[in-house]
Design a protein around this motif. Structure first.
Motif, PDB file in Angstrom:
ATOM      1  N   ALA A 111      74.344  59.341 -93.058  1.00 45.11           N
ATOM      2  CA  ALA A 111      73.233  58.720 -93.784  1.00 45.11           C
ATOM      3  C   ALA A 111      73.580  57.294 -94.192  1.00 45.11           C
ATOM      4  N   PHE A 112      74.821  57.070 -94.614  1.00 48.28           N
ATOM      5  CA  PHE A 112      75.257  55.727 -94.981  1.00 48.28           C
ATOM      6  C   PHE A 112      75.210  54.786 -93.776  1.00 48.28           C
ATOM      7  N   GLU A 113      75.680  55.255 -92.619  1.00 49.83           N
ATOM      8  CA  GLU A 113      75.654  54.422 -91.411  1.00 49.83           C
ATOM      9  C   GLU A 113      74.227  53.994 -91.097  1.00 49.83           C
ATOM     10  N   PHE A 114      73.292  54.936 -91.165  1.00 49.55           N
ATOM     11  CA  PHE A 114      71.902  54.596 -90.865  1.00 49.55           C
ATOM     12  C   PHE A 114      71.291  53.712 -91.947  1.00 49.55           C
ATOM     13  N   SER A 115      71.703  53.884 -93.194  1.00 52.66           N
ATOM     14  CA  SER A 115      71.176  53.013 -94.255  1.00 52.66           C
ATOM     15  C   SER A 115      71.668  51.582 -94.063  1.00 52.66           C
ATOM     16  N   GLN A 116      72.888  51.411 -93.536  1.00 47.57           N
ATOM     17  CA  GLN A 116      73.394  50.064 -93.262  1.00 47.57           C
ATOM     18  C   GLN A 116      72.547  49.385 -92.184  1.00 47.57           C
ATOM     19  N   ASN A 134      69.486  50.158 -91.420  1.00 44.34           N
ATOM     20  CA  ASN A 134      68.153  49.973 -92.008  1.00 44.34           C
ATOM     21  C   ASN A 134      68.124  48.712 -92.872  1.00 44.34           C
ATOM     22  N   SER A 135      69.159  48.483 -93.654  1.00 47.69           N
ATOM     23  CA  SER A 135      69.177  47.292 -94.514  1.00 47.69           C
ATOM     24  C   SER A 135      69.282  46.003 -93.689  1.00 47.69           C
TER      25      SER A 135
END
Length: 137
Positions: A125-130, A132-133
């Motif tokens: 989830a963190f990888e995808f949030s990075q 996304n940002s």
């Protein structure tokens, strides 16, 4: 393969291993009282580690093979070829009836596995949030 794709792929594989491990542990616990039942374990991480390390262990002098029967002195192993293996544990003993399932150990392994799965999911989830940002601005 770029770093993001490789990281997500490794996390996905780790989550798959956790799912298989969960079913193996559940099967072990369900058969804790069955005479002569042998528990199973999942082998994956050590083989994955060897494959990942093979990428960085190229020798200073790579030998040329002049015949198809010659052995190479180096062979890089693709981590994507590492398979999840279920292995019967014949080496340990717990009960006098031939069963080697220790319910307390299995419960501890189940808890550890669940925590690992949660960690892998959070890391993905963190990888995808990075990403996304970065895409937002």
């Amino acid at each position: 393969m770029n770093t993001f794709a490789r990281t997500v792929d490794l996390l996905h594989r780790a989550m798959d291993v956790s799912s298989v491990r969960r079913s193996v542990i559940a099967n072990n616990m369900a058969n804790a009282d069955v005479p002569n039942f042998k528990r199973s374990v999942v082998n994956f991480e050590s083989e994955l580690k060897k494959a990942l390390e093979s990428e960085n262990k190229k020798p200073a002098l790579e030998l040329t093979m002049t015949h198809p029967n010659h052995f190479p002195n180096y062979k890089e192993r693709d981590y994507r070829d590492v398979q999840i293996r279920r292995v019967l544990d014949y080496t340990s003993a717990y009960n006098n009836n031939g069963n080697n399932v220790d319910p307390e150990q299995e419960f501890m392994l189940a808890t550890e596995n669940q925590m690992s799965y949660t960690l892998y999911a959070q890391a993905a989830a963190f990888e995808f949030s990075q990403i996304n940002s970065v895409l937002r601005g």
